[in-house]
Enzyme design. Structure first.
Site, PDB file in Angstrom:
ATOM      1  N   ALA A  65       0.807  -1.181  -0.042  1.00  0.00           N
ATOM      2  CA  ALA A  65       0.092   0.048  -0.142  1.00  0.00           C
ATOM      3  C   ALA A  65       0.754   1.391  -0.163  1.00  0.00           C
ATOM      4  CB  ALA A  65      -0.709  -0.003   1.389  1.00  0.00           C
ATOM      5  N   GLY A 110       0.703  -5.534   0.156  1.00  0.00           N
ATOM      6  CA  GLY A 110       0.081  -5.638  -1.091  1.00  0.00           C
ATOM      7  C   GLY A 110       0.888  -6.094  -2.035  1.00  0.00           C
ATOM      8  N   GLU A 113       0.788  -9.600  -2.226  1.00  0.00           N
ATOM      9  CA  GLU A 113      -0.401 -10.009  -2.521  1.00  0.00           C
ATOM     10  C   GLU A 113      -0.841 -10.102  -4.120  1.00  0.00           C
ATOM     11  OE1 GLU A 113      -2.286  -7.579   0.309  1.00  0.00           O
ATOM     12  OE2 GLU A 113      -3.466  -9.206   1.213  1.00  0.00           O
ATOM     13  N   GLU A 133       1.935  -6.881   7.102  1.00  0.00           N
ATOM     14  CA  GLU A 133       0.986  -5.954   7.731  1.00  0.00           C
ATOM     15  C   GLU A 133       0.852  -6.077   9.133  1.00  0.00           C
ATOM     16  OE1 GLU A 133       0.713  -7.965   5.016  1.00  0.00           O
ATOM     17  OE2 GLU A 133      -0.288  -7.124   3.362  1.00  0.00           O
TER      18      GLU A 133
HETATM   19  N1  COA Z   1       4.453   3.646   0.321  1.00  0.00           N
HETATM   20  C1  COA Z   1       4.801   5.008   0.092  1.00  0.00           C
HETATM   21  N2  COA Z   1       6.120   5.108  -0.255  1.00  0.00           N
HETATM   22  C2  COA Z   1       6.786   4.125   0.043  1.00  0.00           C
HETATM   23  C3  COA Z   1       6.595   3.098   0.470  1.00  0.00           C
HETATM   24  C4  COA Z   1       5.304   2.374   0.770  1.00  0.00           C
HETATM   25  N3  COA Z   1       4.628   1.467   0.957  1.00  0.00           N
HETATM   26  N4  COA Z   1       7.701   2.062   0.596  1.00  0.00           N
HETATM   27  C5  COA Z   1       8.677   3.085   0.400  1.00  0.00           C
HETATM   28  N5  COA Z   1       8.319   4.449   0.011  1.00  0.00           N
HETATM   29  C6  COA Z   1       8.956   5.309  -0.248  1.00  0.00           C
HETATM   30  C7  COA Z   1       9.638   5.902   0.991  1.00  0.00           C
HETATM   31  O1  COA Z   1       8.894   6.672   1.897  1.00  0.00           O
HETATM   32  C8  COA Z   1      10.985   6.655   0.414  1.00  0.00           C
HETATM   33  O2  COA Z   1      10.396   7.912  -0.053  1.00  0.00           O
HETATM   34  P1  COA Z   1      11.160   9.310   0.347  1.00  0.00           P
HETATM   35  O3  COA Z   1      12.590   9.126  -0.725  1.00  0.00           O
HETATM   36  O4  COA Z   1      10.320  10.289  -0.063  1.00  0.00           O
HETATM   37  O5  COA Z   1      11.699   9.351   1.701  1.00  0.00           O
HETATM   38  C9  COA Z   1      11.029   5.971  -1.034  1.00  0.00           C
HETATM   39  O6  COA Z   1       9.984   5.172  -1.161  1.00  0.00           O
HETATM   40  C10 COA Z   1      12.312   4.958  -0.777  1.00  0.00           C
HETATM   41  O7  COA Z   1      12.146   4.407   0.231  1.00  0.00           O
HETATM   42  P2  COA Z   1      13.360   3.667   1.079  1.00  0.00           P
HETATM   43  O8  COA Z   1      13.005   3.148   2.285  1.00  0.00           O
HETATM   44  O9  COA Z   1      14.562   4.581   1.410  1.00  0.00           O
HETATM   45  O10 COA Z   1      13.937   2.757   0.220  1.00  0.00           O
HETATM   46  P3  COA Z   1      14.736   1.241   0.229  1.00  0.00           P
HETATM   47  O11 COA Z   1      14.962   0.709  -0.811  1.00  0.00           O
HETATM   48  O12 COA Z   1      15.869   1.408   1.293  1.00  0.00           O
HETATM   49  O13 COA Z   1      13.435   0.530   1.038  1.00  0.00           O
HETATM   50  C11 COA Z   1      11.261  -0.724   1.265  1.00  0.00           C
HETATM   51  C12 COA Z   1      12.518  -0.046   0.271  1.00  0.00           C
HETATM   52  C13 COA Z   1      10.328  -0.809   0.439  1.00  0.00           C
HETATM   53  C14 COA Z   1      12.042  -1.953   1.931  1.00  0.00           C
HETATM   54  C15 COA Z   1      11.033   0.170   2.538  1.00  0.00           C
HETATM   55  O14 COA Z   1      10.859   1.500   2.105  1.00  0.00           O
HETATM   56  C16 COA Z   1       9.987  -0.183   3.272  1.00  0.00           C
HETATM   57  O15 COA Z   1       9.921  -1.151   4.103  1.00  0.00           O
HETATM   58  N6  COA Z   1       8.675   0.426   2.728  1.00  0.00           N
HETATM   59  C17 COA Z   1       7.458  -0.048   3.750  1.00  0.00           C
HETATM   60  C18 COA Z   1       7.057  -1.098   3.047  1.00  0.00           C
HETATM   61  C19 COA Z   1       5.585  -1.675   3.841  1.00  0.00           C
HETATM   62  O16 COA Z   1       5.688  -1.661   5.124  1.00  0.00           O
HETATM   63  N7  COA Z   1       4.503  -1.958   2.970  1.00  0.00           N
HETATM   64  C20 COA Z   1       3.227  -1.872   3.455  1.00  0.00           C
HETATM   65  C21 COA Z   1       2.881  -3.209   3.776  1.00  0.00           C
HETATM   66  S1  COA Z   1       1.227  -3.607   4.444  1.00  0.00           S
END
Ligand code: COA
Length: 255
Positions: A65, A110, A113, A133
């Site tokens: 998401a 997601g 998913e 989640e």
């Molecule tokens: N929604 C919106 N923005 C997201 C996102 C998400 N699910 N996941 C990452 N981003 C954004 C970050 O906020 C960041 O934005 P910014 O540059 O404006 O700060 C950018 O993507 C890069 O994220 P970053 O964490 O620096 O990159 P990374 O490659 O080191 O890590 C992830 C990537 C996906 C592993 C990590 O961002 C993460 O754990 N995201 C959350 C995932 C999550 O919990 N999803 C929902 C599950 S229900």
């Protein structure tokens, strides 16, 4: 800019989620365009026969998401979004088109998913998957509790969902969460191999497998018979027999 970059390779399309800066997260705009593309290919069976779904960049397939968008959404908005998402994910399974997820990086929440709705999953060796989640105070809401359980079994699904831990591509492979680990060319090779086969037969096999999943064996076998009947009447079945007799590759026309 469009939410997807779409490349055509004959009857195969490659859909690249065009949101690298947000790690290809599922925004409202993105799922709207996903739905429109699924409808488009489903409405012209035989034209686009396989879709490779992947993400832009090498970090993420889809980070789940869009958490930034979600933070501004009310409870009703979230419920509506998920309802729409469930319908869109289901339409991938109901489409006659074959969907291959190429996990070019992390697939979380997601994102996993979405991959689970696809027919076949191939992961880059650096990819990771996880239904994370519960770490955010919610549960998988795009079918994850159901599809993961059907794919890997109850105990494994519970272990993964209750802990919210991420698995590497190698572990995903050993769990049966992905079918192959390798480069993106593997997804294209697989799609090419699939679209060389008879279109109606491949779609009928997809429907038989998916629709039969929840039926008793007797009902599922009756369903298989119905789907087989769809192929019996086709020109392609006769072409398959003719090509065999003439020792040449078949030329299928999707009729
Ligand atoms: N929604 C919106 N923005 C997201 C996102 C998400 N699910 N996941 C990452 N981003 C954004 C970050 O906020 C960041 O934005 P910014 O540059 O404006 O700060 C950018 O993507 C890069 O994220 P970053 O964490 O620096 O990159 P990374 O490659 O080191 O890590 C992830 C990537 C996906 C592993 C990590 O961002 C993460 O754990 N995201 C959350 C995932 C999550 O919990 N999803 C929902 C599950 S229900």
């Amino acid at each position: 800019m469009g939410e997807f970059i779409i490349e055509q390779h004959g009857p195969v399309e490659r859909w690249v989620i065009n949101g690298e800066a947000r790690r290809n997260a599922l925004s409202k705009a993105m799922i709207g365009e996903l739905a429109a593309n699924i409808q488009r290919v489903t409405a012209m069976p035989g034209v686009v026969r396989a879709v490779i779904l992947t993400g832009a960049g090498d970090k993420a397939f889809c980070a789940g998401a869009d958490l930034k968008e979600r933070s501004g959404m009310s409870e009703d908005d979230v419920a509506r979004f998920l309802n729409e998402l469930r319908g869109i994910f289901r339409s991938i399974e109901k489409s006659p088109c074959v969907f291959i997820a190429y996990l070019n990086g992390v697939a979380l929440g997601g994102g996993t998913e979405l991959a689970l709705t696809c027919d076949i999953r191939i992961a880059a060796s650096t990819a990771e998957m996880g239904l994370t989640e519960v770490k955010l105070g919610i549960i998988p809401g795009g079918g994850g509790t159901q599809r993961l359980t059907r794919l890997v079994g109850r105990g494994r699904a519970k272990e993964l969902i209750f802990t919210g831990r991420r698995v590497t591509a190698a572990e995903a492979m050993s769990l049966g969460l992905v079918e192959k680990v390798g480069g993106p060319e593997g997804a294209m090779e697989l799609a090419t191999q699939i679209v060389a086969n008879a279109p109606i037969a491949v779609s009928a096999a997809k429907a038989a497998i998916d629709e039969g999943d929840d039926l008793s064996l007797d009902d599922a076998l009756a369903l298989e018979q119905q789907k087989y009947a769809l192929t019996l009447k086709t020109e392609d079945r006769l072409e398959g027999l003719k090509a065999f007799a003439e020792k040449r590759p078949p030329k299928f026309v999707g009729k």
